[in-house]
Design a protein around this motif. Structure first.
Motif, PDB file in Angstrom:
ATOM      1  N   PRO A 104       0.935  -1.341  -0.085  1.00 40.43           N
ATOM      2  CA  PRO A 104       0.039   0.105  -0.013  1.00 40.43           C
ATOM      3  C   PRO A 104       0.737   1.161  -0.121  1.00 40.43           C
ATOM      4  O   PRO A 104       0.482   2.221  -0.508  1.00 40.43           O
ATOM      5  CB  PRO A 104      -0.850  -0.031   1.147  1.00 40.43           C
ATOM      6  N   GLY A 105       2.159   1.117   0.582  1.00 41.97           N
ATOM      7  CA  GLY A 105       2.958   2.391   0.462  1.00 41.97           C
ATOM      8  C   GLY A 105       3.832   2.518  -0.619  1.00 41.97           C
ATOM      9  O   GLY A 105       3.936   1.470  -1.268  1.00 41.97           O
ATOM     10  N   PHE A 106       4.367   3.520  -1.054  1.00 38.93           N
ATOM     11  CA  PHE A 106       5.281   3.373  -2.300  1.00 38.93           C
ATOM     12  C   PHE A 106       6.524   3.288  -1.637  1.00 38.93           C
ATOM     13  O   PHE A 106       7.189   3.178  -0.517  1.00 38.93           O
ATOM     14  CB  PHE A 106       5.428   5.121  -2.602  1.00 38.93           C
ATOM     15  N   MET A 107       7.232   2.388  -2.740  1.00 36.77           N
ATOM     16  CA  MET A 107       8.608   1.810  -2.469  1.00 36.77           C
ATOM     17  C   MET A 107       9.504   1.807  -3.762  1.00 36.77           C
ATOM     18  O   MET A 107       8.960   2.047  -4.924  1.00 36.77           O
ATOM     19  CB  MET A 107       8.591   0.307  -2.393  1.00 36.77           C
ATOM     20  N   ALA A 108      10.758   2.111  -3.491  1.00 34.13           N
ATOM     21  CA  ALA A 108      11.568   2.144  -4.741  1.00 34.13           C
ATOM     22  C   ALA A 108      12.989   1.796  -4.176  1.00 34.13           C
ATOM     23  O   ALA A 108      13.254   2.020  -2.921  1.00 34.13           O
ATOM     24  CB  ALA A 108      11.541   3.943  -5.235  1.00 34.13           C
ATOM     25  N   ILE A 109      13.862   1.206  -5.339  1.00 32.17           N
ATOM     26  CA  ILE A 109      15.105   0.856  -4.802  1.00 32.17           C
ATOM     27  C   ILE A 109      16.074   1.647  -5.700  1.00 32.17           C
ATOM     28  O   ILE A 109      15.981   1.687  -6.947  1.00 32.17           O
ATOM     29  CB  ILE A 109      15.512  -0.391  -4.857  1.00 32.17           C
ATOM     30  N   LEU A 110      16.963   2.472  -5.159  1.00 30.87           N
ATOM     31  CA  LEU A 110      17.933   3.267  -6.002  1.00 30.87           C
ATOM     32  C   LEU A 110      19.256   2.560  -5.915  1.00 30.87           C
ATOM     33  O   LEU A 110      19.864   2.372  -4.851  1.00 30.87           O
ATOM     34  CB  LEU A 110      17.848   4.782  -5.794  1.00 30.87           C
ATOM     35  N   ARG A 111      20.184   2.387  -7.044  1.00 22.25           N
ATOM     36  CA  ARG A 111      21.380   1.841  -6.892  1.00 22.25           C
ATOM     37  C   ARG A 111      22.633   3.069  -7.205  1.00 22.25           C
ATOM     38  O   ARG A 111      22.264   3.631  -8.114  1.00 22.25           O
ATOM     39  CB  ARG A 111      21.547   0.731  -7.956  1.00 22.25           C
ATOM     40  N   GLY A 112      23.436   2.686  -6.586  1.00 25.63           N
ATOM     41  CA  GLY A 112      24.736   3.344  -6.747  1.00 25.63           C
ATOM     42  C   GLY A 112      24.716   4.805  -6.273  1.00 25.63           C
ATOM     43  O   GLY A 112      23.645   5.440  -5.804  1.00 25.63           O
ATOM     44  N   ARG A 113      26.077   5.458  -6.318  1.00 28.65           N
ATOM     45  CA  ARG A 113      25.927   6.843  -6.022  1.00 28.65           C
ATOM     46  C   ARG A 113      25.290   7.830  -6.925  1.00 28.65           C
ATOM     47  O   ARG A 113      24.711   8.957  -6.297  1.00 28.65           O
ATOM     48  CB  ARG A 113      27.573   7.488  -6.025  1.00 28.65           C
ATOM     49  N   ASP A 114      24.757   7.212  -8.058  1.00 30.07           N
ATOM     50  CA  ASP A 114      24.119   8.204  -9.144  1.00 30.07           C
ATOM     51  C   ASP A 114      22.453   8.171  -8.780  1.00 30.07           C
ATOM     52  O   ASP A 114      21.907   8.575  -9.498  1.00 30.07           O
ATOM     53  CB  ASP A 114      24.515   8.013 -10.479  1.00 30.07           C
ATOM     54  N   GLN A 115      22.337   7.296  -7.808  1.00 30.06           N
ATOM     55  CA  GLN A 115      20.894   7.145  -7.405  1.00 30.06           C
ATOM     56  C   GLN A 115      19.904   6.752  -8.498  1.00 30.06           C
ATOM     57  O   GLN A 115      19.106   7.326  -8.910  1.00 30.06           O
ATOM     58  CB  GLN A 115      20.405   8.335  -6.653  1.00 30.06           C
ATOM     59  N   ALA A 141       2.488   1.987  -6.225  1.00 32.41           N
ATOM     60  CA  ALA A 141       2.287   3.218  -5.493  1.00 32.41           C
ATOM     61  C   ALA A 141       3.375   4.457  -5.710  1.00 32.41           C
ATOM     62  O   ALA A 141       2.842   5.518  -5.750  1.00 32.41           O
ATOM     63  CB  ALA A 141       2.236   2.935  -4.131  1.00 32.41           C
ATOM     64  N   TYR A 142       4.537   3.952  -6.120  1.00 33.65           N
ATOM     65  CA  TYR A 142       5.389   4.909  -6.270  1.00 33.65           C
ATOM     66  C   TYR A 142       5.499   5.520  -7.740  1.00 33.65           C
ATOM     67  O   TYR A 142       5.331   6.977  -7.797  1.00 33.65           O
ATOM     68  CB  TYR A 142       6.824   4.613  -6.113  1.00 33.65           C
ATOM     69  N   SER A 143       4.680   4.824  -8.631  1.00 38.04           N
ATOM     70  CA  SER A 143       4.603   5.289  -9.817  1.00 38.04           C
ATOM     71  C   SER A 143       3.427   6.157  -9.800  1.00 38.04           C
ATOM     72  O   SER A 143       3.407   7.186 -10.598  1.00 38.04           O
ATOM     73  CB  SER A 143       4.287   4.125 -10.852  1.00 38.04           C
ATOM     74  N   GLN A 144       2.640   5.757  -9.309  1.00 41.33           N
ATOM     75  CA  GLN A 144       1.215   6.494  -8.912  1.00 41.33           C
ATOM     76  C   GLN A 144       1.632   8.058  -8.343  1.00 41.33           C
ATOM     77  O   GLN A 144       1.206   9.064  -8.741  1.00 41.33           O
ATOM     78  CB  GLN A 144       0.055   6.226  -8.315  1.00 41.33           C
ATOM     79  N   LEU A 145       2.540   8.069  -7.378  1.00 45.82           N
ATOM     80  CA  LEU A 145       2.893   9.329  -6.785  1.00 45.82           C
ATOM     81  C   LEU A 145       3.589  10.301  -7.595  1.00 45.82           C
ATOM     82  O   LEU A 145       3.360  11.341  -7.765  1.00 45.82           O
ATOM     83  CB  LEU A 145       3.719   8.969  -5.712  1.00 45.82           C
ATOM     84  N   VAL A 196      12.689   4.199 -14.171  1.00 39.37           N
ATOM     85  CA  VAL A 196      13.567   2.825 -14.016  1.00 39.37           C
ATOM     86  C   VAL A 196      14.455   3.017 -14.953  1.00 39.37           C
ATOM     87  O   VAL A 196      14.444   3.356 -16.072  1.00 39.37           O
ATOM     88  CB  VAL A 196      12.819   1.633 -13.907  1.00 39.37           C
ATOM     89  N   GLY A 197      15.794   2.808 -14.320  1.00 38.63           N
ATOM     90  CA  GLY A 197      16.991   2.883 -15.087  1.00 38.63           C
ATOM     91  C   GLY A 197      17.518   4.437 -15.330  1.00 38.63           C
ATOM     92  O   GLY A 197      18.482   4.499 -15.805  1.00 38.63           O
TER      93      GLY A 197
END
Length: 312
Positions: A38-49, A57-61, A68-69
């Motif tokens: 139900p909550g928004f979630m995202a994973i960011l990789r590396g120093r460049d985020q 939910a994150y996409s809707q926000l 992505v990418g």
């Protein structure tokens, strides 16, 4: 060189295949849970985020943008301008999580439309590899805009109720003060009527009492009008009145208290009438309050001067 036979070497990989299948199934279940959260979630990789994965939910926000990418600064430039990239960098560099409560953020949730303000509760949690090194950030949170608006409305309602209650208390306190003022000349008039032998003095006392009684009726009507109390408004009943008559009403109200302290009241008014478009009773209250304060802060047997003049 002719083929004389065949050598076949076999290795059983059942456990490996089952384990890989289990991992794939677990990853799929994780993705489903991640997506359905139900909550928004995202994973960011590396120093460049760089956005590695986001849920619905994150996409809707963020307005269903293709992020992505892409690095966060490129995918969500308005967020970078509001300092969220600095927060990412802080978590990535220090390895310390960041917790935000009801943080305002402006996002472009629809193309070619102005930014929309939302309020977010969120956590930026560092992701570490097997050696403990930070390799990314896990962002998780909730859109609490409706809750924040509801709380603001409740706070505003509470403030309005408090103000209305304060106004009502002030009004009742003022009314109690104003109701006491006309009682003194009425009681004095009754005493004079009881002991007076002069019909003219009795008539004058009756006139004073009638005026003060009408004044009290006007005040009581204000008390009964609940709408005016709740809004803090008192209707002014304005008419063409003589200022001399207003001062006379005020003096009649204050005089018994002044006489009780053996004070001398001297009133100075011009002979020619001064006409006002005003509420007689309210203006009499104003002048009466001035005289009451003068009586209160003037020593016994002191002198009080009331002067009325008309200026250009």
């Amino acid at each position: 060189g002719s083929v004389a036979g065949m050598y076949c070497a076999c290795v059983e990989t059942t456990e490996q295949v089952v384990a890989e299948r289990y991992r794939n199934e677990e990853n799929e279940r994780f993705r489903e849970l991640f997506e359905q959260a139900p909550g928004f979630m995202a994973i960011l990789r590396g120093r460049d985020q760089v956005f590695d994965i986001t849920n619905q939910a994150y996409s809707q926000l963020v307005g269903h943008r293709d992020i992505v990418g892409k690095p966060a600064r490129e995918a969500l430039p308005e967020g970078a301008e509001q300092g969220f990239s600095r927060l990412h960098e802080q978590v990535y560099t220090t390895g310390e999580p960041y917790v935000g409560r009801a943080i305002p953020v402006k996002l472009q949730r629809r193309p070619d439309e102005p930014l929309e303000e939302r309020y977010l509760d969120f956590v930026y949690q560092p992701i570490r590899d097997g050696r403990g090194k930070v390799t990314g950030i896990f962002a998780q949170g909730s859109d609490v805009t409706e809750r924040e608006h509801a709380e603001k409305e409740l706070r505003l309602l509470a403030a309005n109720l408090s103000q209305a209650n304060r106004r009502q208390s002030e009004f009742l306190a003022t009314l109690a003060h104003e109701l006491r003022n006309p009682l003194a000349p009425i009681r004095t008039g009754l005493d004079l009527i009881r002991i007076a032998r002069d019909p003219a003095a009795v008539a004058r006392s009756r006139e004073v009492m009638e005026r003060q009684l009408n004044h009290m009726i006007h005040l009581v009507n204000d008390l009964l009008d609940v709408a005016r109390i709740s809004t803090g408004k008192i209707e002014l009943k304005r008419a063409r009145v003589r200022l001399q008559d207003i001062v006379l009403s005020a003096v009649e109200t204050a005089l018994p208290g002044i006489q009780a302290k053996n004070q001398e009241l001297r009133v100075h008014m011009p002979d020619e009438p001064i006409w006002l478009f005003a509420d007689h009773n309210r203006m009499a209250q104003v002048v009466g309050n001035l005289l009451t304060n003068a009586r209160k802060y003037t020593p016994d047997e002191g002198k009080i001067d009331l002067s009325v003049r008309c200026e250009p």
